[in-house]
Design an enzyme around this catalytic site. Sequence first.
Site, PDB file in Angstrom:
ATOM      1  N   GLY A 190      41.779  45.157  39.432  1.00 13.72           N
ATOM      2  CA  GLY A 190      43.054  45.618  38.881  1.00 13.72           C
ATOM      3  C   GLY A 190      43.647  46.713  39.755  1.00 13.72           C
ATOM      4  CB  VAL A 194      42.941  50.883  35.344  1.00 12.65           C
ATOM      5  CG1 VAL A 194      41.782  50.522  34.434  1.00 12.65           C
ATOM      6  CG2 VAL A 194      44.226  50.974  34.536  1.00 12.65           C
ATOM      7  N   GLY A 195      41.393  51.860  38.119  1.00 14.78           N
ATOM      8  CA  GLY A 195      40.179  51.915  38.956  1.00 14.78           C
ATOM      9  C   GLY A 195      39.543  53.300  38.896  1.00 14.78           C
ATOM     10  CD  GLU A 212      36.725  42.835  44.897  1.00 20.13           C
ATOM     11  OE1 GLU A 212      37.755  42.558  45.558  1.00 20.13           O
ATOM     12  OE2 GLU A 212      35.585  42.793  45.386  1.00 20.13           O
ATOM     13  CB  CYS A 246      45.233  41.114  44.930  1.00 23.75           C
ATOM     14  SG  CYS A 246      43.931  39.902  45.178  1.00 23.75           S
TER      15      CYS A 246
END
Length: 458
Positions: A190, A194-195, A212, A246
Amino acid sequence: MSTELIPSLVSKLRTTFAEGTTRPLSWRKQQLKQLKTMLETEQAAFLEALKLDLHKCEQEAWTSEIGFVISDIDHSLRHLASWTKPRKVATPMFVQPGKSYLQPEPLGTVLIIGAWNYPVQLVLAPFVAAIAAGNCAVIKPSELSSHTAALLAKLIPRYLDSNAIEVVVGAVAETTALLAQRFDHILYTGGETVGKIVMRAAAEYLTPVTLELGGKCPCIVDRNTNLEVTAARIVWSKWMNAGQTCVAPDYVLVEEDFVADFVASLKSKITEFYGTDVKQSPDYGRIVNERHFARLSSYLLDQNVVLGGQCDPDTKYIEPTVVLAPDLQSPVMQEEIFGPILLIVPLRSITEAPAFINARPKPLALYVYSHDSAVAQHMVSHTSAGNVGINDGMMFMANPNLPFGGVGNSGMGAYHGQTGFDTFSHLKTVLKRHFIFDVALRYPPFSRSKLQWLKRLM
Ligand code: NAD
């Protein structure tokens, strides 16, 4: 799911792992085969969910989601026995006689948090690796692709071992409750914000993470290229899933006096692939939700749109769009696009490309198109990226022997194929010695001659 149930759900999986259920190869293989059966038997339901979530056409849904995971399962089943074997390494003379090896062991109970753009692949490909490595797993699909998330939650318990595998659907509250639990590894796919939340939560238990993430993927097009094939591959890799990929090219670096030819080739390939009215094409996707639609359409304000530009909020349709020479300070050039807008950044000379790329965060993918191998290699050697495609877009994803992951802001760690198996394993080092030849050199009492011998041997 009520967040109150999450601690007991994780605790159930931990008990299953402690009992050793997931360690035997037979269990791992059976789960992988069951997963394949699920994808094959329920293919129509997956196609429908992907259509509802992202207007994904059947070919894209098969190649990048369902078929992708099936081929990952087949690859894992083929190689599982060899991946799990002890891996012999050399033993230096002063540790002889002895044998040294790495013994892969499962980590325990792992958490896989997925993103919405490839909602099947992004949770099931890491899951295949986690199960192959003998772990219990919790899968948390993205709430943004809600139809696929609900389908996974319904089908996985029907096909797989519910004592070892759980699917949690939900959004921030559920993910937060999961992150409050102890896991033995977390693989998150994501965005960067949020990582950081995931990594902070993992730090509490010293849980290792694979992140990722994404970012802006640059694409360098040398004028000395096969323009026809280059344009086809860029259009394919950019507008698959309406640009919500991505590793899709985000901006293209081309020499100023090559821009007109390049744009003309893009235009002709877009028409060839999707027709003159792209909105009518059954092969073109839609934006996942209103928030992302609003974000993407706002990028086009005050820009030099040279192809496309049509946006329809009712159907969340954005035409394949090309923007020429965006202001480098504008949001479209500052943020990851993650949608069907391609930027062209003209350069006086292609030799300026590495400096342009290196002035920005390290990308997840970098592409170079050139007939000249020396030019391509120069670009690869003078930049940093998680993954590189020379003369093609994102096909590296299709090779399970190539690890997939980011570097710097685009992520940490990797998976796919054996790298995925290793990500969800601990490679335990083992040195096995014999009782014979117990040379006393290392034992006290020490002496000058013992030290001299050791200096010679080490
Ligand atoms: P998303 O909104 O689906 O979020 C990802 C996950 O994080 C979801 O499961 C969601 O429930 C969870 N989440 C959201 N907010 C949270 C919070 N506050 N606390 C805890 N969990 C939370 O996906 P996204 O972030 O929009 O994903 C897009 C990004 O992902 C892009 O940057 C893209 O490049 C990147 N991406 C990377 C890969 C890769 O393989 N490297 C693949 C796909 C997407």
